[in-house]
Write a protein that holds these residues in place. Sequence first.
Motif, PDB file in Angstrom:
ATOM      1  N   HIS A 345       0.755  -1.175   0.655  1.00  0.00           N
ATOM      2  CA  HIS A 345       0.337   0.061  -0.117  1.00  0.00           C
ATOM      3  C   HIS A 345       0.943   0.830  -0.048  1.00  0.00           C
ATOM      4  O   HIS A 345       1.826   1.233   0.208  1.00  0.00           O
ATOM      5  N   ILE A 346       0.218   2.219  -0.371  1.00  0.00           N
ATOM      6  CA  ILE A 346       1.141   3.493  -0.888  1.00  0.00           C
ATOM      7  C   ILE A 346       0.626   4.553   1.077  1.00  0.00           C
ATOM      8  O   ILE A 346      -0.599   4.674   1.622  1.00  0.00           O
ATOM      9  N   ALA A 347       1.684   4.877   1.656  1.00  0.00           N
ATOM     10  CA  ALA A 347       0.849   5.228   2.843  1.00  0.00           C
ATOM     11  C   ALA A 347       0.875   7.124   2.902  1.00  0.00           C
ATOM     12  O   ALA A 347       2.591   7.301   2.578  1.00  0.00           O
ATOM     13  N   ILE A 348       0.351   7.164   3.245  1.00  0.00           N
ATOM     14  CA  ILE A 348       0.507   9.326   3.102  1.00  0.00           C
ATOM     15  C   ILE A 348       0.816   9.798   4.817  1.00  0.00           C
ATOM     16  O   ILE A 348      -1.005   8.905   4.906  1.00  0.00           O
ATOM     17  N   ALA A 349       1.353  10.164   4.542  1.00  0.00           N
ATOM     18  CA  ALA A 349       1.193  10.882   6.624  1.00  0.00           C
ATOM     19  C   ALA A 349       0.479  12.465   5.487  1.00  0.00           C
ATOM     20  O   ALA A 349       1.265  13.380   5.173  1.00  0.00           O
ATOM     21  N   VAL A 350      -0.799  12.580   5.968  1.00  0.00           N
ATOM     22  CA  VAL A 350      -1.692  13.630   6.721  1.00  0.00           C
ATOM     23  C   VAL A 350      -0.820  14.707   7.264  1.00  0.00           C
ATOM     24  O   VAL A 350      -0.288  14.773   8.458  1.00  0.00           O
ATOM     25  N   PRO A 351      -0.525  16.129   6.386  1.00  0.00           N
ATOM     26  CA  PRO A 351       0.327  17.068   6.784  1.00  0.00           C
ATOM     27  C   PRO A 351      -0.271  17.580   7.898  1.00  0.00           C
ATOM     28  O   PRO A 351      -0.823  18.756   7.499  1.00  0.00           O
ATOM     29  N   VAL A 352      -0.048  17.994   9.116  1.00  0.00           N
ATOM     30  CA  VAL A 352      -0.254  18.669  10.565  1.00  0.00           C
ATOM     31  C   VAL A 352       1.052  18.915  11.115  1.00  0.00           C
ATOM     32  O   VAL A 352       2.101  18.039  11.457  1.00  0.00           O
ATOM     33  N   GLU A 353       0.918  20.658  11.382  1.00  0.00           N
ATOM     34  CA  GLU A 353       1.795  20.439  12.239  1.00  0.00           C
ATOM     35  C   GLU A 353       2.114  19.799  13.871  1.00  0.00           C
ATOM     36  O   GLU A 353       1.373  19.961  13.902  1.00  0.00           O
ATOM     37  N   GLY A 354       2.572  19.412  14.000  1.00  0.00           N
ATOM     38  CA  GLY A 354       3.489  18.590  15.440  1.00  0.00           C
ATOM     39  C   GLY A 354       2.795  17.299  15.364  1.00  0.00           C
ATOM     40  O   GLY A 354       2.424  17.201  16.137  1.00  0.00           O
ATOM     41  N   ALA A 355       2.518  16.642  14.131  1.00  0.00           N
ATOM     42  CA  ALA A 355       1.714  14.962  13.941  1.00  0.00           C
ATOM     43  C   ALA A 355       2.988  14.210  14.291  1.00  0.00           C
ATOM     44  O   ALA A 355       5.063  14.916  14.286  1.00  0.00           O
ATOM     45  N   SER A 356       2.925  13.202  15.213  1.00  0.00           N
ATOM     46  CA  SER A 356       3.499  11.801  15.234  1.00  0.00           C
ATOM     47  C   SER A 356       3.106  10.913  15.433  1.00  0.00           C
ATOM     48  O   SER A 356       2.331  10.866  15.406  1.00  0.00           O
ATOM     49  N   ASN A 357       3.874   9.553  15.423  1.00  0.00           N
ATOM     50  CA  ASN A 357       3.182   8.454  16.080  1.00  0.00           C
ATOM     51  C   ASN A 357       3.742   7.400  17.091  1.00  0.00           C
ATOM     52  O   ASN A 357       4.730   7.584  17.764  1.00  0.00           O
ATOM     53  N   GLU A 358       2.333   7.020  17.554  1.00  0.00           N
ATOM     54  CA  GLU A 358       2.771   6.258  19.267  1.00  0.00           C
ATOM     55  C   GLU A 358       2.537   4.663  18.713  1.00  0.00           C
ATOM     56  O   GLU A 358       1.316   4.043  18.247  1.00  0.00           O
ATOM     57  N   TRP A 359       3.574   4.446  18.614  1.00  0.00           N
ATOM     58  CA  TRP A 359       3.728   2.935  19.239  1.00  0.00           C
ATOM     59  C   TRP A 359       3.732   2.000  19.572  1.00  0.00           C
ATOM     60  O   TRP A 359       3.764   2.208  21.230  1.00  0.00           O
ATOM     61  N   LEU A 360       2.537   0.706  19.632  1.00  0.00           N
ATOM     62  CA  LEU A 360       1.846   0.153  20.517  1.00  0.00           C
ATOM     63  C   LEU A 360       1.654  -1.686  20.767  1.00  0.00           C
ATOM     64  O   LEU A 360       2.993  -1.342  20.057  1.00  0.00           O
ATOM     65  N   GLU A 361       1.415  -2.046  21.423  1.00  0.00           N
ATOM     66  CA  GLU A 361       1.326  -3.722  21.907  1.00  0.00           C
ATOM     67  C   GLU A 361       1.059  -3.970  20.064  1.00  0.00           C
ATOM     68  O   GLU A 361       0.400  -3.353  19.196  1.00  0.00           O
ATOM     69  N   PRO A 362       1.881  -5.731  20.056  1.00  0.00           N
ATOM     70  CA  PRO A 362       1.693  -6.063  18.335  1.00  0.00           C
ATOM     71  C   PRO A 362       0.386  -6.394  18.120  1.00  0.00           C
ATOM     72  O   PRO A 362       0.048  -7.369  19.126  1.00  0.00           O
ATOM     73  N   VAL A 363      -0.180  -7.024  17.816  1.00  0.00           N
ATOM     74  CA  VAL A 363      -1.167  -8.446  16.798  1.00  0.00           C
ATOM     75  C   VAL A 363      -0.738  -9.258  17.267  1.00  0.00           C
ATOM     76  O   VAL A 363      -0.096  -9.891  16.469  1.00  0.00           O
ATOM     77  N   THR A 364      -1.278  -9.972  18.136  1.00  0.00           N
ATOM     78  CA  THR A 364      -1.343 -11.502  18.876  1.00  0.00           C
ATOM     79  C   THR A 364      -1.344 -12.213  17.622  1.00  0.00           C
ATOM     80  O   THR A 364      -2.644 -12.248  16.680  1.00  0.00           O
ATOM     81  N   ASP A 365      -0.357 -13.350  17.395  1.00  0.00           N
ATOM     82  CA  ASP A 365      -0.311 -14.202  16.973  1.00  0.00           C
ATOM     83  C   ASP A 365      -1.922 -14.928  16.961  1.00  0.00           C
ATOM     84  O   ASP A 365      -3.239 -15.352  15.430  1.00  0.00           O
ATOM     85  N   GLU A 366      -2.355 -15.246  18.407  1.00  0.00           N
ATOM     86  CA  GLU A 366      -4.279 -15.375  18.360  1.00  0.00           C
ATOM     87  C   GLU A 366      -4.875 -14.782  17.379  1.00  0.00           C
ATOM     88  O   GLU A 366      -6.212 -15.287  17.091  1.00  0.00           O
ATOM     89  N   ASP A 367      -5.126 -14.033  17.851  1.00  0.00           N
ATOM     90  CA  ASP A 367      -5.793 -12.304  17.479  1.00  0.00           C
ATOM     91  C   ASP A 367      -5.390 -12.764  15.936  1.00  0.00           C
ATOM     92  O   ASP A 367      -6.996 -12.541  15.041  1.00  0.00           O
ATOM     93  N   TYR A 368      -4.928 -11.914  14.869  1.00  0.00           N
ATOM     94  CA  TYR A 368      -4.438 -12.346  13.575  1.00  0.00           C
ATOM     95  C   TYR A 368      -5.007 -13.846  13.278  1.00  0.00           C
ATOM     96  O   TYR A 368      -5.949 -13.605  11.895  1.00  0.00           O
ATOM     97  N   ASP A 369      -4.981 -14.923  13.633  1.00  0.00           N
ATOM     98  CA  ASP A 369      -5.133 -16.277  12.936  1.00  0.00           C
ATOM     99  C   ASP A 369      -6.634 -16.748  12.901  1.00  0.00           C
ATOM    100  O   ASP A 369      -7.498 -17.598  12.172  1.00  0.00           O
ATOM    101  N   LYS A 370      -7.503 -15.241  13.875  1.00  0.00           N
ATOM    102  CA  LYS A 370      -8.619 -16.041  13.527  1.00  0.00           C
ATOM    103  C   LYS A 370      -9.298 -14.732  12.114  1.00  0.00           C
ATOM    104  O   LYS A 370     -10.526 -15.243  12.430  1.00  0.00           O
ATOM    105  N   LEU A 371      -8.781 -14.037  12.134  1.00  0.00           N
ATOM    106  CA  LEU A 371      -9.560 -13.371  10.302  1.00  0.00           C
ATOM    107  C   LEU A 371      -9.361 -14.251   8.878  1.00  0.00           C
ATOM    108  O   LEU A 371      -8.271 -14.886   8.994  1.00  0.00           O
ATOM    109  N   LYS A 372     -10.901 -14.043   8.231  1.00  0.00           N
ATOM    110  CA  LYS A 372     -10.480 -14.925   7.242  1.00  0.00           C
ATOM    111  C   LYS A 372     -11.261 -14.470   6.430  1.00  0.00           C
ATOM    112  O   LYS A 372     -11.856 -12.721   6.643  1.00  0.00           O
TER     113      LYS A 372
END
Length: 372
Positions: A345-372
């Motif tokens: 995918h192409i990721a476009i960061a919307v330009p706003v003054e003071g924008a930042s990213n906050e990284w959190l917990e991983p997506v567990t295998d248990e939750d991921y493997d439930k996706l169909k």
Amino acid sequence: MNRLIKGWATSLLFLLSCYSLNAQGTMKHSLSKRLQNMAAIACLEAKGDLARLSNAIDNGLNDGLTVSEIKEALSQLYAYTGFPRSLNGLSTLQQVVEAQKKRGIIDREGKDADPLPADYDALKDGTRVQTRLSGRAFVYDFAPTTDYYLKAHLFGDIFARNNLSFADRELVTLSALSGIKGVEPQLKAHVNGARNMGLPDEDIRAIPAALRKHVGKTEAYRAQKAIAEIFGEPFSEGEPIEHMIFLKGEPNTAYADYFIGNSYLAGLADGRGKLRVANVTFEPRCRNNWHIHHKGGQILICVGGRGWYQAWGKPAQALQPGDVVDIPAEVKHWHGATKDSWFQHIAIAVPVEGASNEWLEPVTDEDYDKLK
């Protein structure tokens, strides 16, 4: 999504579609329409995807396949995909033909197989055909009854029917096996078999492109991998089969701590005017951690493969090329590839003054493997 970004995204999608059409037009070799339709019908029968099988049969009949040819292919496949899939396929063919008649379209029935001679020896002839297909004498001592069925019935009674050529039958088998998970040894054996039965190498190499166009990327991947291994050609495990519009880029090492699996990053705009645009490529099962874009938000334009996007507290959303996801600021979310497909995918960061990213917990295998 503001007006400037939305207009830019729409223009990019238009350019992608033009690029894709141009790439398809410059392919060195592609299967004839007849063989493309046969490959699609066989693979969709194996998958049990009756709605798309109906469309594929309709397309095949409109492109000149006869009822007899399709009926023969679907009948043969019971030996590879089982009677339930084969009978469902034949029933679907019958429904399509009847629907065509109601619209005033009479499909060509085509020539049925010639009757076999009264003294026809199915075991003897089937042994000869199986030896030719395998490239050597084949004896399954462990299960002699199965060995007899293979020789006398499949390669004797069925392959003796001359309304499909041996090459046609192997294209049908190879395409069907590409639609089934976990049959790699048989798939590779039938790549060899297709060669031995007279299907030209250029046609065999073109099967993945036909499956990608008419069925899906996973099925094309299986076929391409088996063909590369039998032909002794380079193919890296997990290699993305789809033609990628954008470069895969370099390993995304700077953000590796926030991803499960391998991802790749290719910058598309250098940030002038504060608009940062990048192409992100995920290998199968790769996904980023839950995270939040503070103040600015993000826009994803899906350009290759299949993936997932999920906002916190909501069901995961399946993604495919052409989908656009507008992620508001302050929404906790993640995105990545499906289990069995690469994703871009192409990721476009919307330009706003003071924008930042906050990284959190991983997506567990248990939750991921439930996706169909």
